[in-house]
Motif scaffolding. Structure first.
Motif, PDB file in Angstrom:
ATOM      1  N   VAL A 517       0.831  -1.202   0.000  1.00 42.21           N
ATOM      2  CA  VAL A 517       0.000   0.000   0.000  1.00 42.21           C
ATOM      3  C   VAL A 517       0.865   1.252   0.000  1.00 42.21           C
ATOM      4  CG1 VAL A 517      -1.759   1.275   1.278  1.00 42.21           C
ATOM      5  CG2 VAL A 517      -1.887  -1.215   1.156  1.00 42.21           C
ATOM      6  N   VAL A 518       1.948   1.245   0.763  1.00 39.59           N
ATOM      7  CA  VAL A 518       2.864   2.393   0.778  1.00 39.59           C
ATOM      8  C   VAL A 518       3.453   2.618  -0.612  1.00 39.59           C
ATOM      9  CG1 VAL A 518       5.087   3.223   1.653  1.00 39.59           C
ATOM     10  CG2 VAL A 518       3.416   2.246   3.228  1.00 39.59           C
ATOM     11  N   MET A 519       3.882   1.546  -1.265  1.00 39.70           N
ATOM     12  CA  MET A 519       4.450   1.680  -2.609  1.00 39.70           C
ATOM     13  C   MET A 519       3.392   2.146  -3.610  1.00 39.70           C
ATOM     14  SD  MET A 519       7.670   1.013  -2.336  1.00 39.70           S
ATOM     15  CE  MET A 519       8.353   0.472  -3.914  1.00 39.70           C
ATOM     16  N   ALA A 520       2.150   1.685  -3.437  1.00 36.05           N
ATOM     17  CA  ALA A 520       1.075   2.108  -4.342  1.00 36.05           C
ATOM     18  C   ALA A 520       0.793   3.597  -4.194  1.00 36.05           C
ATOM     19  CB  ALA A 520      -0.190   1.294  -4.053  1.00 36.05           C
ATOM     20  N   ARG A 521       0.737   4.093  -2.961  1.00 38.47           N
ATOM     21  CA  ARG A 521       0.511   5.528  -2.768  1.00 38.47           C
ATOM     22  C   ARG A 521       1.680   6.340  -3.309  1.00 38.47           C
ATOM     23  NH1 ARG A 521      -2.697   7.263   2.718  1.00 38.47           N
ATOM     24  NH2 ARG A 521      -4.206   5.569   2.814  1.00 38.47           N
ATOM     25  N   LEU A 522       2.873   5.826  -3.106  1.00 42.49           N
ATOM     26  CA  LEU A 522       4.061   6.559  -3.536  1.00 42.49           C
ATOM     27  C   LEU A 522       4.160   6.612  -5.055  1.00 42.49           C
ATOM     28  CD1 LEU A 522       6.449   8.063  -2.367  1.00 42.49           C
ATOM     29  CD2 LEU A 522       7.720   5.906  -2.297  1.00 42.49           C
ATOM     30  N   VAL A 523       3.895   5.497  -5.730  1.00 37.12           N
ATOM     31  CA  VAL A 523       4.013   5.492  -7.188  1.00 37.12           C
ATOM     32  C   VAL A 523       2.909   6.341  -7.813  1.00 37.12           C
ATOM     33  CG1 VAL A 523       2.604   3.434  -7.661  1.00 37.12           C
ATOM     34  CG2 VAL A 523       4.490   4.011  -9.179  1.00 37.12           C
ATOM     35  N   SER A 524       1.712   6.350  -7.228  1.00 39.65           N
ATOM     36  CA  SER A 524       0.634   7.190  -7.743  1.00 39.65           C
ATOM     37  C   SER A 524       0.976   8.670  -7.580  1.00 39.65           C
ATOM     38  CB  SER A 524      -0.677   6.871  -7.018  1.00 39.65           C
ATOM     39  OG  SER A 524      -1.080   5.539  -7.258  1.00 39.65           O
ATOM     40  N   PHE A 525       1.551   9.008  -6.435  1.00 38.65           N
ATOM     41  CA  PHE A 525       1.939  10.402  -6.195  1.00 38.65           C
ATOM     42  C   PHE A 525       3.025  10.840  -7.174  1.00 38.65           C
ATOM     43  CE2 PHE A 525       4.863  13.373  -4.068  1.00 38.65           C
ATOM     44  CZ  PHE A 525       4.009  14.443  -3.849  1.00 38.65           C
ATOM     45  N   ASN A 526       3.998   9.972  -7.405  1.00 39.27           N
ATOM     46  CA  ASN A 526       5.075  10.316  -8.334  1.00 39.27           C
ATOM     47  C   ASN A 526       4.560  10.474  -9.763  1.00 39.27           C
ATOM     48  OD1 ASN A 526       6.983  10.298  -6.290  1.00 39.27           O
ATOM     49  ND2 ASN A 526       7.594   8.176  -6.650  1.00 39.27           N
ATOM     50  N   MET A 527       3.585   9.656 -10.147  1.00 39.23           N
ATOM     51  CA  MET A 527       3.025   9.759 -11.494  1.00 39.23           C
ATOM     52  C   MET A 527       2.319  11.095 -11.699  1.00 39.23           C
ATOM     53  SD  MET A 527       1.547   5.902 -12.195  1.00 39.23           S
ATOM     54  CE  MET A 527       1.069   6.265 -13.890  1.00 39.23           C
ATOM     55  N   GLU A 528       1.759  11.652 -10.635  1.00 35.87           N
ATOM     56  CA  GLU A 528       1.036  12.914 -10.748  1.00 35.87           C
ATOM     57  C   GLU A 528       1.943  14.131 -10.640  1.00 35.87           C
ATOM     58  OE1 GLU A 528      -1.940  12.807  -7.741  1.00 35.87           O
ATOM     59  OE2 GLU A 528      -3.273  11.487  -8.861  1.00 35.87           O
ATOM     60  N   THR A 529       3.085  13.982  -9.987  1.00 33.51           N
ATOM     61  CA  THR A 529       3.917  15.157  -9.693  1.00 33.51           C
ATOM     62  C   THR A 529       5.211  15.222 -10.494  1.00 33.51           C
ATOM     63  OG1 THR A 529       4.934  13.958  -7.822  1.00 33.51           O
ATOM     64  CG2 THR A 529       3.011  15.355  -7.353  1.00 33.51           C
ATOM     65  N   GLU A 530       5.694  14.095 -11.028  1.00 34.19           N
ATOM     66  CA  GLU A 530       6.953  14.082 -11.763  1.00 34.19           C
ATOM     67  C   GLU A 530       6.702  13.911 -13.256  1.00 34.19           C
ATOM     68  OE1 GLU A 530       9.887  11.419 -10.305  1.00 34.19           O
ATOM     69  OE2 GLU A 530       9.523  11.879  -8.191  1.00 34.19           O
ATOM     70  N   ALA A 531       7.272  14.784 -14.035  1.00 36.82           N
ATOM     71  CA  ALA A 531       7.120  14.701 -15.480  1.00 36.82           C
ATOM     72  C   ALA A 531       7.881  13.498 -16.027  1.00 36.82           C
ATOM     73  CB  ALA A 531       7.637  15.992 -16.126  1.00 36.82           C
ATOM     74  N   GLU A 532       7.242  12.774 -16.939  1.00 34.41           N
ATOM     75  CA  GLU A 532       7.852  11.622 -17.612  1.00 34.41           C
ATOM     76  C   GLU A 532       8.335  10.561 -16.615  1.00 34.41           C
ATOM     77  OE1 GLU A 532      10.872  12.983 -20.231  1.00 34.41           O
ATOM     78  OE2 GLU A 532       9.515  14.199 -21.449  1.00 34.41           O
ATOM     79  N   PHE A 533       7.599  10.385 -15.538  1.00 38.32           N
ATOM     80  CA  PHE A 533       7.940   9.361 -14.557  1.00 38.32           C
ATOM     81  C   PHE A 533       7.521   7.991 -15.092  1.00 38.32           C
ATOM     82  CE2 PHE A 533       6.586   6.726 -10.899  1.00 38.32           C
ATOM     83  CZ  PHE A 533       7.791   6.656 -10.222  1.00 38.32           C
ATOM     84  N   ASP A 534       8.463   7.044 -15.135  1.00 33.53           N
ATOM     85  CA  ASP A 534       8.202   5.696 -15.636  1.00 33.53           C
ATOM     86  C   ASP A 534       7.857   4.805 -14.443  1.00 33.53           C
ATOM     87  OD1 ASP A 534       8.158   3.174 -16.777  1.00 33.53           O
ATOM     88  OD2 ASP A 534       9.821   3.606 -18.145  1.00 33.53           O
ATOM     89  N   ALA A 535       6.563   4.629 -14.199  1.00 29.87           N
ATOM     90  CA  ALA A 535       6.116   3.909 -13.008  1.00 29.87           C
ATOM     91  C   ALA A 535       6.519   2.437 -13.043  1.00 29.87           C
ATOM     92  CB  ALA A 535       4.597   4.034 -12.866  1.00 29.87           C
TER      93      ALA A 535
END
Length: 754
Positions: A517-535
């Protein structure tokens, strides 16, 4: 994971690492960051519904748990000044009650009030009838003293004066024009019968407004039921004509802004909710998401990636400003989006999430997902959300632990200090957050960072973390009908481990579900805030690093790889997370993706795990209900499958079962066993739906049917159209190019041992 569930039952906290790495370097090598998922209002015992013990005395004001500039208000009355207990005082209280890591304090002074609701519904042709019916039922379920306001909007915004029952009175505002607070005070006649103060802030009865002027627009539910029902009966679609090549005018942002300002004028600092009912995209004002020209499509994920969205940035900026206003006032924005088209949930996400609002996404106001969910907000006999208001959440840590930030439904109070880490995750640079609205399941993910660089031979001082929640609890259970303030303090400690032999200790304290769950929240946050983030690449690299560190293997020998049972399920969670709606956005609209992520960011670990990796139950003649692997191999002609993916509950009938049902065998006396087989998954599905909010969508389908896709999309594609091994007799195949879990694990082991 029984011991982790027991810890959660005691203190409402689950952590991926229940044994802390001894140094900052070792914590970095553990890949999954030290974190805590905390549910402030979680009942002490889920089976009994008991809560944290209420101490028979108020805390001493040694220090303030909330910033002094942010007093904690009552529900309707103006805020009272005062300070809350410090972490030191909380720990002292815990010593007197060692069996309870969570305690609640009674209020220092009581206030018996109810929250107010102000509801601007969106009108849209035949949907109006469904919405009118739902609102009429809600009015009957409201507590008598709840204050209610009503706003409708289309081309214009209409504020209805419910306190004048002799004739219908409304105040009309242009949907394309932003209305200021001064204009509202003047045009709505707040000082028509009283001299307006020359100086000072005009907000609430204490600051110059008469109770009579406020009561014109916010009326107790017991007094305005007749007037409100009359307004609902006369409610029609927007009368302004709409050309065939254009979308209807919807000034959603103007209506929400006016609703927020009206609440800020009348009941500042009081617990209140704006319930927004949207039946189509906003096309007017600063919050518009698309133009009126029907040939111009609403933004997609591809448009967002390319930056070709002329309305998106402006709308998000507007709703960020609205969220700051609502947080300052202590008010909540709830969103009920019911349309086949997008309405702007992606743009509204920041305002709903930072105020702790409820969000429900459905296809229609007549759909059971909306009707049942909306009813449960007000009903408490069978389902109690435990709605609370005006919470302040603070974290206090020992000197070796700092706070990076929070991902969840809250807003930063910008209380900076030595506890704040230089690296920020989510809403950081603070140790205190505002929670305008929260319920029994609202969960915050607090990211921590360890500061130790040198480790002593004996780690004698374990890290101590205190979670301090000050909130107003409003529900229909008998303990809290008075709407009093409560302070809940949760204190926990975990031991350090360091050195060459620490891996086994770290593994023993690894909570696989919480880590996922921690990794899921973190990867979702990074996808929304970092440009060209490769999840996908980020998740894969993180998993490879974790396996390399904690796996047991011989170098360059994949067949020798093995995992401790404490970590063996984590790769499976990551496999399904890679394929989930949180990472894969191709088949979802921006509104749907925003909805999924908002729900995961606020739900507890158990529910979030179901979102990541759905549960599958098999029903057959030979065996009773039993868990089944989330694999296409689980499909059989003589079997019924029940899939729970949190947002959708699917009852899937094998081809033979479907044929027998169509022939009506279940209605024949000699086939009662078959009838019971058909009833069993339906009863289980009804039990799941009854205890969940928002209400999930129920899909009943047959093998090879069109709606079977709801099941097939979640299964491991071990058998595909190009597989070497054919499906079992009566089985099925999945038409996809995705790799199966076995292929995924083979690659993972090969890369980990390198």
């Amino acid at each position: 994971m029984a011991e982790f569930l027991e810890l959660e039952a005691q203190d409402g906290v689950r952590m991926p690492w229940n044994v802390f790495p001894g140094t900052k370097q070792e914590a970095t090598a553990c890949v999954v960051p030290p974190a805590a998922i905390y549910t402030p209002l979680k009942p002490l015992d889920s089976s009994s519904g008991a809560e944290a013990p209420l101490l028979p005395y108020a805390p001493s004001a040694a220090a303030s748990a909330a910033p002094s500039s942010t007093p904690l208000p009552s529900l309707i009355m103006p805020p009272r000044s005062g300070s809350a207990p410090s972490a030191t005082n909380a720990i002292t209280s815990l010593i007197t009650m060692p069996l309870y890591p969570r305690i609640a304090y009674p209020p220092s002074s009581s206030a018996s009030t109810q929250p107010s609701n102000i509801s601007p519904p969106q009108r849209a042709q035949e949907e109006v009838g469904y919405l009118k019916s739902a609102l009429a039922q809600a009015v009957e379920l409201l507590p008598e003293r709840s204050l209610v306001g009503f706003i409708t909007f289309g081309t214009y915004v209409q504020v209805h004066e419910l306190g004048f029952g002799h004739i219908t009175k409304t105040y009309v505002f242009k949907g394309t024009k932003e209305v200021t607070k001064e204009q509202i005070l003047e045009q709505m006649g707040f000082f028509s019968r009283k001299t307006r103060p020359l100086t000072g802030v005009i907000a609430g009865a204490r600051d110059g407004l008469s109770a009579e002027s406020i009561a014109r627009f916010l009326v107790p539910a017991s007094e305005c039921e007749f007037v409100l029902n009359s307004v609902l009966e006369e409610l029609q679609k927007d009368p302004w004509p709409v050309p065939t090549n254009e979308r209807p005018s919807r000034c959603t942002s103007a209506a929400l802004s006016l609703a927020a300002s009206l609440l800020g004028i009348c009941v500042p600092g009081s617990g209140a909710r704006i319930m927004a009912f949207l039946g189509g995209p906003s096309t007017e004002g600063l919050g518009a998401i698309v133009s009126k020209i029907l040939s111009e499509p609403i933004r997609s994920h591809k448009d967002l990636d390319k930056g070709s969205t002329p309305f998106y940035s402006k709308a998000v900026k507007f709703y960020e400003g609205l969220s700051k206003q609502l947080v300052h006032q202590g008010h909540v924005l709830d969103l009920f989006a019911c349309a086949l088209d997008q309405v702007g949930v992606a743009e509204l996400k920041v305002a709903v999430e930072r105020t702790g609002g409820i969000v429900v996404l459905a296809e229609s106001f007549g759909h059971s997902v909306f009707k049942d969910s909306f009813r449960r907000v007000f009903q408490s006999s069978d389902f109690d959300l435990g709605l609370s208001f005006n919470g302040v959440f603070e974290v206090s840590c020992s000197k070796d632990v700092k706070v990076q930030g929070i991902i969840g439904p809250c807003a930063s109070l910008e209380k900076k200090g030595p506890l704040c880490s230089e690296t920020v995750v989510g809403q950081g640079n603070t140790s205190a957050w505002k929670m305008c609205g929260l319920d029994k399941k609202t969960s915050l993910c607090i990211f921590l960072i360890l500061q130790r660089k040198m480790v002593q031979m004996q780690l004698v001082n374990p890290p101590v973390i205190s979670f301090i929640s000050n909130y107003r609890y409003q529900c229909c259970s008998y303990q809290h009908t008075d709407g009093q303030m409560r302070l809940r303090v949760t204190t926990l400690s975990r031991r350090w481990v360091a050195g060459p032999g620490c891996l086994q200790d770290l593994s023993s304290g690894f909570d696989q579900e919480t880590a996922a769950v921690v990794m899921a929240r973190l990867v979702s946050f990074n996808m929304e805030t970092e440009a060209e983030f490769d999840a996908i690449r980020w998740l894969d690299r993180s998993l490879i690093r974790l396996c390399s560190r904690f796996g047991d293997y011989q170098k360059d020998n994949p067949s020798s790889f093995s995992f401790s049972p404490r970590l063996s399920i984590f790769p499976q969670f990551m496999f399904h997370l890679r394929r989930s709606q949180f990472v894969q956005v191709f088949n979802n609209s921006p509104d749907e993706t925003a909805y999924f992520r908002m729900m995961m960011n606020r739900e507890n670990v158990a529910d979030s795990v179901v979102m990541i990796q759905p549960s599958l139950i098999s029903y057959s003649f030979n065996l009773g209900p039993e868990p089944a692997l989330l694999d296409v191999a689980a499909i059989a002609a003589d079997r019924i499958l029940l899939l729970d993916s949190y947002f959708t509950v699917v009852i899937f009938h094998g081809s033979t079962i479907a044929q027998w049902r169509n022939f009506g065998y279940q209605n024949q006396p000699e086939h009662q066993v078959f009838a019971q087989l058909l009833r069993a998954p339906r009863e289980e599905a009804e039990g799941i739906i009854k205890e969940r909010f928002p209400v999930p969508r129920l899909v009943i389908c047959d093998q090879y049917g069109s709606q079977a896709r709801f099941l097939l999309a979640k299964l491991n594609p071990s058998v595909t159209y190009n597989s070497d091994n054919p499906p079992a007799p009566g089985g099925d195949v999945i038409f996809t190019d995705d790799v199966s879990f076995q292929v995924f694990m083979d690659h993972l082991q090969r890369l980990s041992v390198q």
